[in-house]
Design an enzyme around this catalytic site. Structure first.
Site, PDB file in Angstrom:
ATOM      1  N   ASN A   1      -3.119  71.040  57.732  1.00 56.82           N
ATOM      2  CA  ASN A   1      -3.147  72.351  57.057  1.00 56.82           C
ATOM      3  C   ASN A   1      -4.021  72.461  55.964  1.00 56.82           C
ATOM      4  OD1 ASN A   1      -2.304  74.922  55.970  1.00 56.82           O
ATOM      5  ND2 ASN A   1      -0.276  74.005  55.259  1.00 56.82           N
ATOM      6  N   PRO A   2      -5.347  72.835  56.346  1.00 58.09           N
ATOM      7  CA  PRO A   2      -6.387  72.896  55.570  1.00 58.09           C
ATOM      8  C   PRO A   2      -6.445  73.947  54.509  1.00 58.09           C
ATOM      9  CG  PRO A   2      -7.268  73.696  57.456  1.00 58.09           C
ATOM     10  CD  PRO A   2      -5.924  73.527  57.785  1.00 58.09           C
TER      11      PRO A   2
ATOM     12  N   PHE B   1       0.476  71.281  46.718  1.00 58.29           N
ATOM     13  CA  PHE B   1       0.781  72.309  47.448  1.00 58.29           C
ATOM     14  C   PHE B   1       2.468  72.387  47.815  1.00 58.29           C
ATOM     15  CE2 PHE B   1       0.890  74.639  51.792  1.00 58.29           C
ATOM     16  CZ  PHE B   1       0.371  75.696  51.280  1.00 58.29           C
TER      17      PHE B   1
HETATM   18  N1  GLN Z   1      -0.281  79.540  53.709  1.00 61.48           N
HETATM   19  C1  GLN Z   1      -0.852  79.397  52.490  1.00 61.48           C
HETATM   20  C2  GLN Z   1      -0.383  80.566  51.652  1.00 61.48           C
HETATM   21  O1  GLN Z   1       0.111  81.284  51.939  1.00 61.48           O
HETATM   22  C3  GLN Z   1      -2.014  78.815  52.120  1.00 61.48           C
HETATM   23  C4  GLN Z   1      -2.147  77.605  52.887  1.00 61.48           C
HETATM   24  C5  GLN Z   1      -3.823  77.108  53.151  1.00 61.48           C
HETATM   25  O2  GLN Z   1      -4.459  77.473  52.670  1.00 61.48           O
HETATM   26  N2  GLN Z   1      -3.543  75.885  53.777  1.00 61.48           N
HETATM   27  O3  GLN Z   1      -0.551  80.468  50.316  1.00 61.48           O
END
Ligand code: GLN
Length: 293
Positions: free
Chosen positions: A193-194, A91
């Site tokens: 940050n799951p 990610f």
């Molecule tokens: N903020 C992320 C996004 O917009 C998602 C992050 C998450 O699920 N931890 O794609």
């Protein structure tokens, strides 16, 4: 604006805009900076673009127009004071998560050697930033995805080589009742940050096609993983220990409500990101010991 390359950059930006890229001009400049080994500001003194660099720039533009994330093309993501290695399988850390780290560091101020656990660390952005900015912190970073954890390990090794206190990287699931049992009741801060995106939500192609599904999707209301995380955090934290969980902008009421309903938490609060959108929930492990699991 680099005059010699203004046409090149204008064309590139137009192409990216037509492909639906959100920040086409900045991305074009960052890709040109990447192929020429310069900073974005350094483009201003760029003279000749040799044939090799021009070809590399064109190839990267093609990929960016195909909505490959900019950070996968440069191989780097900036997060607070760090530059992390990222690419397929992990990610890409987001700027909105930087505020959660800000809160975490403020909550640890005055604690000389806090024990910190980052659940679902991915690139290691949160864990490694805390280790970098609080030199006394003893940080453990947990990641369940075997592909992502390779990136965690890579980034952890390079931060340790740069002189930060080493972060312990652990393969594990944040909802596992046996995770980090040896730390039960002894942790000062759990931060995460799951995956929290509700199943079926519309996300940009960069996210849908390139961020690991395991880092994104959190079930029908997006909070399935968070439900499991709360039990782990409650078990790990000492009385008075802090919890910080990032969430989607539509979960600013639901997540605090979930924490309150879980029980065993004080000072439940929600916080906005720099854009003013609800972004993370914080709480303290109750000192009385009542409630929760
Ligand atoms: N903020 C992320 C996004 O917009 C998602 C992050 C998450 O699920 N931890 O794609």
């Amino acid at each position: 604006m680099p005059s010699r390359h203004s046409t090149l950059l204008a064309d590139a930006a137009r192409r990216l805009a037509e492909a639906g890229v959100e920040s086409p001009r900045v991305d074009a400049e960052l890709l040109l900076a990447h192929v020429t080994g310069r900073t974005r500001a350094g483009l201003i003194t760029l003279d000749e673009l040799d044939a090799g660099a021009a070809a590399r720039f064109a190839a990267l533009l093609d990929q960016r127009a195909d909505r490959v994330p900019l950070q996968h093309l440069t191989g780097r993501a900036a997060f607070r004071h760090l530059e992390l290695a990222v690419g397929p399988g992990v990610f890409v850390p987001r700027p909105e998560t930087e505020q959660l780290v800000e809160w975490a560091l403020a909550s640890l101020a005055g604690v000389p050697e806090p024990v910190v656990v980052d659940l679902g660390t991915g690139s290691g952005a949160i864990a490694l930033s805390i280790a970098h900015e609080h030199p006394g912190a003893r940080v453990t970073a947990v990641e369940r995805d075997p592909d992502a954890i390779e990136w965690t390990r890579l980034n952890a090794a390079s931060r340790a080589a740069a002189g930060d206190r080493p972060v312990e990287v652990l393969a594990g699931d944040m909802t596992d009742p046996l995770l980090l049992r040896a730390l039960d009741g002894g942790v000062d801060l759990v931060v995460s940050n799951p995956p929290y995106v509700p199943d079926g939500a519309l996300v940009p192609r960069e996210v849908a096609d390139h961020d690991p599904p395991m880092a994104l999707w959190g079930g029908p209301d997006g909070l399935d993983v968070v439900r499991g995380l709360l039990g782990t955090a409650a078990r790990l934290l000492r009385p008075g220990g802090g919890l910080g969980i990032e969430h989607a902008d539509l979960q600013g009421t639901a997540l605090p409500a979930l924490v309150r309903a879980h029980g065993g938490w004080d000072d439940v609060a929600d916080h906005p990101d720099l854009a003013g959108r609800p972004r993370f929930t914080t709480a303290r492990r109750a000192r009385g010991g009542a409630g929760g699991d």
